[in-house]
Each structure stands twice: as structure tokens, then as C-alpha cells.
Design an enzyme around this catalytic site. Structure first.
Site, PDB file in Angstrom:
ATOM      1  N   CYS A   1       0.809  -1.229   0.000  1.00  0.00           N
ATOM      2  CA  CYS A   1       0.000   0.000   0.000  1.00  0.00           C
ATOM      3  C   CYS A   1       0.839   1.274   0.000  1.00  0.00           C
ATOM      4  O   CYS A   1       0.345   2.342  -0.344  1.00  0.00           O
ATOM      5  CB  CYS A   1      -0.934   0.015   1.200  1.00  0.00           C
TER       6      CYS A   1
ATOM      7  N   HIS B   1      -3.772   6.644   2.877  1.00  0.00           N
ATOM      8  CA  HIS B   1      -4.094   5.355   2.270  1.00  0.00           C
ATOM      9  C   HIS B   1      -5.469   4.921   2.769  1.00  0.00           C
ATOM     10  O   HIS B   1      -5.785   5.081   3.949  1.00  0.00           O
ATOM     11  CB  HIS B   1      -3.032   4.317   2.642  1.00  0.00           C
TER      12      HIS B   1
ATOM     13  N   ASN C   1     -10.031  -0.791  -0.469  1.00  0.00           N
ATOM     14  CA  ASN C   1      -8.569  -0.679  -0.412  1.00  0.00           C
ATOM     15  C   ASN C   1      -7.987  -1.164  -1.738  1.00  0.00           C
ATOM     16  O   ASN C   1      -8.138  -2.332  -2.090  1.00  0.00           O
ATOM     17  CB  ASN C   1      -8.076  -1.536   0.767  1.00  0.00           C
TER      18      ASN C   1
HETATM   19  N1  ACO Z   1     -18.322  -9.767   8.240  1.00  0.00           N
HETATM   20  C1  ACO Z   1     -18.774 -10.095   9.464  1.00  0.00           C
HETATM   21  N2  ACO Z   1     -17.944 -10.422  10.474  1.00  0.00           N
HETATM   22  C2  ACO Z   1     -16.625 -10.421  10.212  1.00  0.00           C
HETATM   23  C3  ACO Z   1     -16.102 -10.104   8.948  1.00  0.00           C
HETATM   24  C4  ACO Z   1     -17.013  -9.769   7.937  1.00  0.00           C
HETATM   25  N3  ACO Z   1     -16.617  -9.440   6.705  1.00  0.00           N
HETATM   26  N4  ACO Z   1     -14.756 -10.180   9.007  1.00  0.00           N
HETATM   27  C5  ACO Z   1     -14.436 -10.539  10.259  1.00  0.00           C
HETATM   28  N5  ACO Z   1     -15.569 -10.701  10.990  1.00  0.00           N
HETATM   29  C6  ACO Z   1     -15.688 -11.077  12.388  1.00  0.00           C
HETATM   30  C7  ACO Z   1     -14.492 -11.860  12.881  1.00  0.00           C
HETATM   31  O1  ACO Z   1     -14.609 -13.227  12.561  1.00  0.00           O
HETATM   32  C8  ACO Z   1     -14.571 -11.614  14.372  1.00  0.00           C
HETATM   33  O2  ACO Z   1     -15.550 -12.466  14.913  1.00  0.00           O
HETATM   34  P1  ACO Z   1     -15.313 -13.187  16.359  1.00  0.00           P
HETATM   35  O3  ACO Z   1     -15.201 -12.033  17.322  1.00  0.00           O
HETATM   36  O4  ACO Z   1     -16.523 -14.019  16.500  1.00  0.00           O
HETATM   37  O5  ACO Z   1     -14.027 -13.944  16.203  1.00  0.00           O
HETATM   38  C9  ACO Z   1     -15.103 -10.172  14.464  1.00  0.00           C
HETATM   39  O6  ACO Z   1     -15.717  -9.905  13.195  1.00  0.00           O
HETATM   40  C10 ACO Z   1     -14.040  -9.151  14.739  1.00  0.00           C
HETATM   41  O7  ACO Z   1     -12.937  -9.386  13.847  1.00  0.00           O
HETATM   42  P2  ACO Z   1     -11.686  -8.458  13.863  1.00  0.00           P
HETATM   43  O8  ACO Z   1     -10.695  -8.983  12.860  1.00  0.00           O
HETATM   44  O9  ACO Z   1     -11.202  -8.272  15.272  1.00  0.00           O
HETATM   45  O10 ACO Z   1     -12.328  -7.091  13.325  1.00  0.00           O
HETATM   46  P3  ACO Z   1     -11.701  -5.675  13.269  1.00  0.00           P
HETATM   47  O11 ACO Z   1     -12.537  -4.719  14.001  1.00  0.00           O
HETATM   48  O12 ACO Z   1     -10.215  -5.693  13.601  1.00  0.00           O
HETATM   49  O13 ACO Z   1     -11.830  -5.307  11.725  1.00  0.00           O
HETATM   50  C11 ACO Z   1     -10.444  -5.212   9.743  1.00  0.00           C
HETATM   51  C12 ACO Z   1     -11.179  -6.102  10.747  1.00  0.00           C
HETATM   52  C13 ACO Z   1     -11.492  -4.390   9.030  1.00  0.00           C
HETATM   53  C14 ACO Z   1      -9.698  -6.089   8.766  1.00  0.00           C
HETATM   54  C15 ACO Z   1      -9.460  -4.279  10.493  1.00  0.00           C
HETATM   55  O14 ACO Z   1      -8.712  -5.037  11.414  1.00  0.00           O
HETATM   56  C16 ACO Z   1      -8.494  -3.550   9.582  1.00  0.00           C
HETATM   57  O15 ACO Z   1      -8.877  -2.713   8.785  1.00  0.00           O
HETATM   58  N6  ACO Z   1      -7.192  -3.824   9.709  1.00  0.00           N
HETATM   59  C17 ACO Z   1      -6.143  -3.116   8.978  1.00  0.00           C
HETATM   60  C18 ACO Z   1      -6.045  -3.551   7.574  1.00  0.00           C
HETATM   61  C19 ACO Z   1      -4.869  -2.846   6.935  1.00  0.00           C
HETATM   62  O16 ACO Z   1      -4.451  -1.776   7.341  1.00  0.00           O
HETATM   63  N7  ACO Z   1      -4.265  -3.443   5.970  1.00  0.00           N
HETATM   64  C20 ACO Z   1      -3.031  -2.859   5.440  1.00  0.00           C
HETATM   65  C21 ACO Z   1      -3.106  -2.488   4.074  1.00  0.00           C
HETATM   66  S1  ACO Z   1      -3.634  -3.796   2.991  1.00  0.00           S
HETATM   67  C22 ACO Z   1      -2.354  -4.106   1.870  1.00  0.00           C
HETATM   68  O17 ACO Z   1      -1.206  -3.756   2.073  1.00  0.00           O
HETATM   69  C23 ACO Z   1      -2.701  -4.967   0.653  1.00  0.00           C
END
Ligand code: ACO
Length: 325
Positions: A112, A251, A281
Site C-alpha cells: 500500500c 491510504h 482498499n
Molecule cells: N463480516 C462479518 N464479520 C466479520 C467479517 C465480515 N466481513 N470479518 C471478520 N468478521 C468477524 C471476525 O470473525 C470476528 O468475529 P469473532 O469475534 O466471532 O471472532 C469479528 O468480526 C471481529 O474481527 P476483527 O478482525 O477483530 O475485526 P476488526 O474490528 O479488527 O476489523 C479489519 C477487521 C477491518 C480487517 C481491520 O482489522 C483492519 O482494517 N485492519 C487493517 C487492515 C490494513 O491496514 N491493511 C493494510 C493495508 S492492505 C495491503 O497492504 C494490501
């Protein structure tokens, strides 16, 4: 002469995939995706469209805006983690399709942060006197490496391309670029299959190793800290303060990361450029497309300082201050 953005343009595919569409594929909901990420829809490139095809469409618009032809370009850099092929570089495919001269062409892989990395490389090469006009493209077809059965990742990504022409400007331009990386955290975000570590076999395909693997919530913690730190470092390098910044162009990984970064920088909501709701993203393409959209918006004027900041797989991070020329 300084180096500035003298032309820009972006392209996103026509096909829109909404959160409602994703509800039919995996166990998710529009409400979860919207509140946790800010994403409402993303663009999906058709099977026959590769990254260079999107890059060329964006590049043609950038060249037109700069009032240049492909013949005027001395260097092409494509930032991407989804190249057309491992080799040749996607930049070579772009060169051939544009019918540009036999100039230097190569790709930059920094996930990214790739577009900001590419800006730094192009600026350095221009200011060394080696080249005059560089085409810098951030382009991705992330949906080609997305596991559409993994709700943790498939709701996040989209396809697109943004391109800028860098060239000499009398005033303003790229005032600073700060870059960083920490390879010890590579397990947080990667695609394990297909390289020399795990060459493609039936087994790597069966194990889904050719898809993005991400530890989202661990990444989240690094993202906010590193985006804010990078922004401050780029500002310091440019000899500026946060009060000198007109717009932050972050980003677009997650709206919660964007707003947390804005809070750390003490910027107002109206100063933050957000397009994640439309595109999700797009990795290297996110900052590139956001920069192009902001440069075309009514609010951005000559002399405004824009602050680009990104964070991604590697881990990598970076920020750049650009004065609109
Ligand atoms: N729909 C419904 N529920 C979901 C989904 C979905 N699409 N995805 C995950 N969940 C659930 C999980 O299973 C979990 O359930 P559980 O509590 O029963 O285990 C719950 O939601 C919480 O999951 P988390 O992973 O803790 O959710 P979080 O609030 O952290 O959000 C996310 C996830 C959106 C991915 C976030 O962590 C994020 O944006 N992280 C950063 C991503 C990033 O910066 N990437 C870098 C760039 S990408 C690149 O370089 C290509």
C-alpha cells in the site's frame, strides 16, 4: 527547478460490487462492513483486464492533462503487488502499450505504500539529472488475489489505477518524502504462494496460498501509529508544521484508521480526503487515485500543501508533502 506533479489521471473498472452483493457470497453484512471499514462498494476488473491495462488508461489521462505525449516520457515506474506477470515488469507492458520510447521501465513492490515509494524514486532520478519527465503509476488488481470465501479479507479490496506525470516545476512540487519498513512483521500481511519460497504447485493452490493473508487487527495497531509518525516525519523534512497542511490524503485501508490518524495529527474532518466508501482498499492504487481525485476537486488550489501518507504489507510506510504547482 523542483519536481512536481504536472499531470494526473485515474481509472477504475465499471463493475461495482456492493456490500449487499458480498452478503450473497460470504457470511457478512452491509452493516458490519460499513461500520468496521467505511467501505460501501468496490470496483472489479473483468478477467481479461490486467494491471497494465488499467495503468495505461490512467496514464493516457495523466499525459493529456500534462499536455505531453508518450514520446516525452523518460522513465516509467509502476507501483504494484499484482503485476501482470512476475516478469517482465508491468512498467514494460505499459511502455509497449503507450508506444513510449525505449526508456527505463521498472516496478516497485511496497504494497500500500508503493505509490509513495515510487514517487521518491522518480523524484530522486529526476533531480539527479538523469531524466526530465517520469510517469509514476499505482495500479492493482487485488481482486485477482482475493479469496472470495474469506470474509476477513474479501470485503476489503478493489481494483483501480492512478497515474501522475512528474516533471520540473518553477514553484512547489514534491517537498519531501519519508519512507520506512520493518521486514520482521511480514507475516501480518502477505501472499505466501507463487514465489521462490513456495513455487506454484497443486498443493499451494489447494491450500489457498495464492491469496492475500492478513492479520487485520494486529495490523490495525501498527497502522495508526505509523501513519501519524510518517506524516510528522515528512512534515519535518519539508520544514513545515501540520498547520501548513491543507489536505491529508491517507491510504484508504479502513475509515477508522483514517480518522484515528487525522485525530493524531489534529486535523479537521473537512481536511481529510476519503474515497474508501467507493473503492475499498486498492493498495498501491489507493493513494494514487486519491491524489488524482483531490487534484481535480474544486477545493484544491495552487500553493496548497497536500500530505500523502500510507502503510501496508512489508511492513512498509511512507509520507510525502506535495505543494500543488
Ligand atoms: N463480516 C462479518 N464479520 C466479520 C467479517 C465480515 N466481513 N470479518 C471478520 N468478521 C468477524 C471476525 O470473525 C470476528 O468475529 P469473532 O469475534 O466471532 O471472532 C469479528 O468480526 C471481529 O474481527 P476483527 O478482525 O477483530 O475485526 P476488526 O474490528 O479488527 O476489523 C479489519 C477487521 C477491518 C480487517 C481491520 O482489522 C483492519 O482494517 N485492519 C487493517 C487492515 C490494513 O491496514 N491493511 C493494510 C493495508 S492492505 C495491503 O497492504 C494490501
Amino acid at each position: 527547478m523542483d519536481t512536481g506533479v504536472i499531470g494526473w489521471g485515474f481509472y477504475v473498472p465499471d463493475e461495482v460490487r456492493t456490500n449487499k452483493d458480498l452478503e450473497k457470497i460470504v457470511d457478512t453484512s452491509d452493516e458490519w462492513i460499513t461500520t468496521r471499514t467505511g467501505i460501501k462498494e468496490r470496483r472489479i476488473a473483468p478477467p481479461e483486464m490486467a494491471v497494465s491495462d488499467m495503468g495505461v488508461k490512467a496514464a493516457k489521462k495523466a499525459l493529456k492533462k500534462a499536455g505531453l505525449t508518450p514520446f516525452d516520457i523518460d522513465l516509467i515506474i509502476v507501483a504494484t503487488i499484482t503485476p501482470d506477470m512476475f516478469f517482465p515488469s508491468t512498467a514494460c507492458f505499459v511502455q509497449a502499450k503507450l508506444k513510449a520510447r525505449n526508456i527505463a521501465c521498472f516496478d516497485v513492490s511496497a504494497a500500500c505504500s508503493g505509490f509513495i515509494y515510487a514517487l521518491k524514486v522518480a523524484k530522486g532520478l529526476i533531480e539527479s539529472g538523469s531524466y526530465r519527465n517520469a510517469l509514476v503509476i499505482g495500479a492493482e488488481k487485488l481482486t485477482a488475489i482475493t479469496d472470495w470465501q474469506d470474509r476477513n479479507t474479501c470485503v476489503l479490496f478493489g481494483d483501480g489505477a492512478g497515474a501522475v506525470v512528474l516533471g520540473p516545476v518553477k514553484k512547489g512540487g514534491i517537498k519531501s518524502v519519508y519512507l520506512g519498513a520493518d521486514g520482521s512483521k511480514s507475516e501480518l500481511l502477505n501472499m505466501p504462494g507463487g514465489g521462490s519460497r513456495n513455487p506454484a504447485t497443486h498443493e499451494t493452490v489447494n491450500q489457498g496460498m495464492h491469496y492475500v493473508k492478513m492479520k487485520g487487527n494486529e495490523l490495525f495497531k501498527f497502522a495508526v501509529r505509523l501513519m501519524a509518525e510518517s506524516a510528522y516525519k515528512a512534515l519535518r523534512k519539508a520544514g513545515l508544521d501540520k498547520t501548513d497542511i491543507k489536505y491529508l490524503i491517507p491510504h484508504q485501508a479502513n475509515s477508522r484508521i483514517i480518522w484515528a490518524t487525522a485525530r493524531k495529527l489534529d486535523l479537521e474532518k473537512k481536511q481529510i480526503f476519503v474515497n474508501i466508501h467507493k473503492y475499498g482498499n486498492m493498495s498501491s492504487a489507493s493513494c494514487a487515485v486519491a491524489l488524482c481525485e483531490s487534484l481535480s476537486s474544486k477545493g484544491v488550489k495552487k500553493g496548497d500543501n497536500l500530505l500523502l501518507v500510507a502503510f501496508g504489507g512489508g511492513l512498509t510506510w511512507g509520507a510525502s508533502v506535495i505543494e500543488v504547482s
